[in-house]
Design a protein around this motif. Structure first.
Motif, short mmCIF file in Angstrom:
data_model
loop_
_atom_site.label_atom_id
_atom_site.label_comp_id
_atom_site.label_asym_id
_atom_site.label_seq_id
_atom_site.Cartn_x
_atom_site.Cartn_y
_atom_site.Cartn_z
N GLY A 6 -14.32 4.96 -16.76
CA GLY A 6 -14.40 5.71 -15.51
C GLY A 6 -13.09 5.74 -14.76
O GLY A 6 -12.08 5.21 -15.20
N ILE A 7 -13.12 6.37 -13.59
CA ILE A 7 -11.93 6.56 -12.76
C ILE A 7 -12.15 5.85 -11.42
O ILE A 7 -13.22 5.94 -10.84
N VAL A 8 -11.12 5.15 -10.95
CA VAL A 8 -11.14 4.54 -9.63
C VAL A 8 -10.03 5.21 -8.83
O VAL A 8 -8.89 5.26 -9.28
N ARG A 9 -10.38 5.74 -7.66
CA ARG A 9 -9.38 6.40 -6.81
C ARG A 9 -8.36 5.38 -6.31
O ARG A 9 -8.66 4.20 -6.17
N GLU A 10 -7.17 5.87 -6.03
CA GLU A 10 -6.07 5.02 -5.54
C GLU A 10 -6.49 4.23 -4.30
O GLU A 10 -6.25 3.04 -4.20
N GLU A 11 -7.17 4.88 -3.35
CA GLU A 11 -7.54 4.20 -2.12
C GLU A 11 -8.65 3.16 -2.30
O GLU A 11 -8.85 2.30 -1.45
N ASP A 12 -9.39 3.22 -3.41
CA ASP A 12 -10.45 2.25 -3.67
C ASP A 12 -9.99 1.10 -4.57
O ASP A 12 -10.73 0.15 -4.80
N ALA A 13 -8.76 1.18 -5.06
CA ALA A 13 -8.28 0.22 -6.05
C ALA A 13 -8.15 -1.19 -5.50
O ALA A 13 -8.22 -2.16 -6.25
N MET A 14 -7.97 -1.37 -4.20
CA MET A 14 -7.78 -2.71 -3.64
C MET A 14 -9.05 -3.29 -3.03
O MET A 14 -9.01 -4.30 -2.35
N SER A 15 -10.18 -2.71 -3.29
CA SER A 15 -11.44 -3.17 -2.72
C SER A 15 -11.81 -4.56 -3.26
O SER A 15 -11.83 -4.77 -4.47
N PRO A 16 -12.13 -5.52 -2.37
CA PRO A 16 -12.57 -6.84 -2.85
C PRO A 16 -13.91 -6.75 -3.59
O PRO A 16 -14.19 -7.55 -4.47
N PHE B 142 -8.92 -10.95 -7.04
CA PHE B 142 -8.25 -9.86 -6.34
C PHE B 142 -7.53 -8.96 -7.33
O PHE B 142 -7.28 -9.34 -8.47
N LEU B 143 -7.24 -7.74 -6.88
CA LEU B 143 -6.58 -6.72 -7.69
C LEU B 143 -5.15 -6.50 -7.23
O LEU B 143 -4.85 -6.61 -6.04
N VAL B 144 -4.28 -6.20 -8.18
CA VAL B 144 -2.88 -5.89 -7.90
C VAL B 144 -2.52 -4.64 -8.70
O VAL B 144 -2.85 -4.55 -9.89
N THR B 145 -1.84 -3.68 -8.03
CA THR B 145 -1.33 -2.51 -8.75
C THR B 145 0.13 -2.76 -9.09
O THR B 145 0.86 -3.37 -8.31
#
Length: 189
Positions: free
Chosen positions: A69-79, A131-134
């Motif tokens: 699937g696809i995760v939008r840029e603005e949702d990528a840092m969601s805990p 946590f997520l990191v781009t």
């Protein structure tokens, strides 16, 4: 002869372009995680790195092991996304041991979305939330992360009660009993 000159000229123009493409394709970065609480390092323990998404025009395309699937840029840092991805246990990941400074570094990482999970912890500290990191983040290829951690509390939490109010209440009870006894003694006479 003219043909060779054209080929040589074409090759001379093409080489810098190919060199730039190769350099762009080889660009990698690093993520350094440091765990400290109150200036004290959370030495010991393990943080595991998972590559969960690849860069896509609208955000990130999740790898199949983490649901696709696809995760939008603005949702990528969601805990919440980080917690959900951690529960999928999509791949084994790359474990890294925390050193004496409470740090671990993952290097030679390609562009993408990464999930970091503390899989083992020092017994003096609480486990951090995943946590997520781009990568890259705001153009930076070498990322420093300082997730919040806390020392384990070994003493019971305060109840909010102090001995002064309890002693005051006991004094009032004793005084009340004394008044009752004095008043009872006057009636009998």
């Amino acid at each position: 002869m003219l043909r060779r000159m054209w080929m040589l000229l074409f090759a001379a123009m093409l080489l810098p372009y190919l060199g730039m493409q190769a350099a762009a394709a080889e660009e990698t970065g690093s993520i350094r995680v440091t765990l400290q609480s109150g200036g004290e390092a959370a030495a010991g323990g393990t943080v595991t790195l998972h590559r969960v998404g690849q860069r896509f025009s609208e955000g990130y395309r999740m790898v199949e092991a983490f649901g696709g699937g696809i995760v939008r840029e603005e949702d990528a840092m969601s805990p919440y996304l980080a917690q959900w991805l951690m529960e999928l246990e999509g791949d084994a990941g790359i474990p890294g041991s925390l050193d004496a400074d409470g740090s671990v570094e993952f290097s030679r990482l390609e562009e993408g979305l990464y999930l970091l999970v503390q899989t083992e912890t020092d017994e003096e500290f609480l486990t951090i939330h995943p946590f997520l990191v781009t990568l890259p983040y705001e153009g930076q290829w070498n990322i420093q992360a300082y997730p919040k951690t806390q020392k384990v509390v070994t003493e019971p939490p305060p109840t909010g009660q102090h001995p002064a109010p309890i002693l005051g209440a006991m004094g009032m009870v004793v005084a009340g009993v004394g008044l009752v006894l004095c008043a009872d003694g006057r009636r009998r006479k």
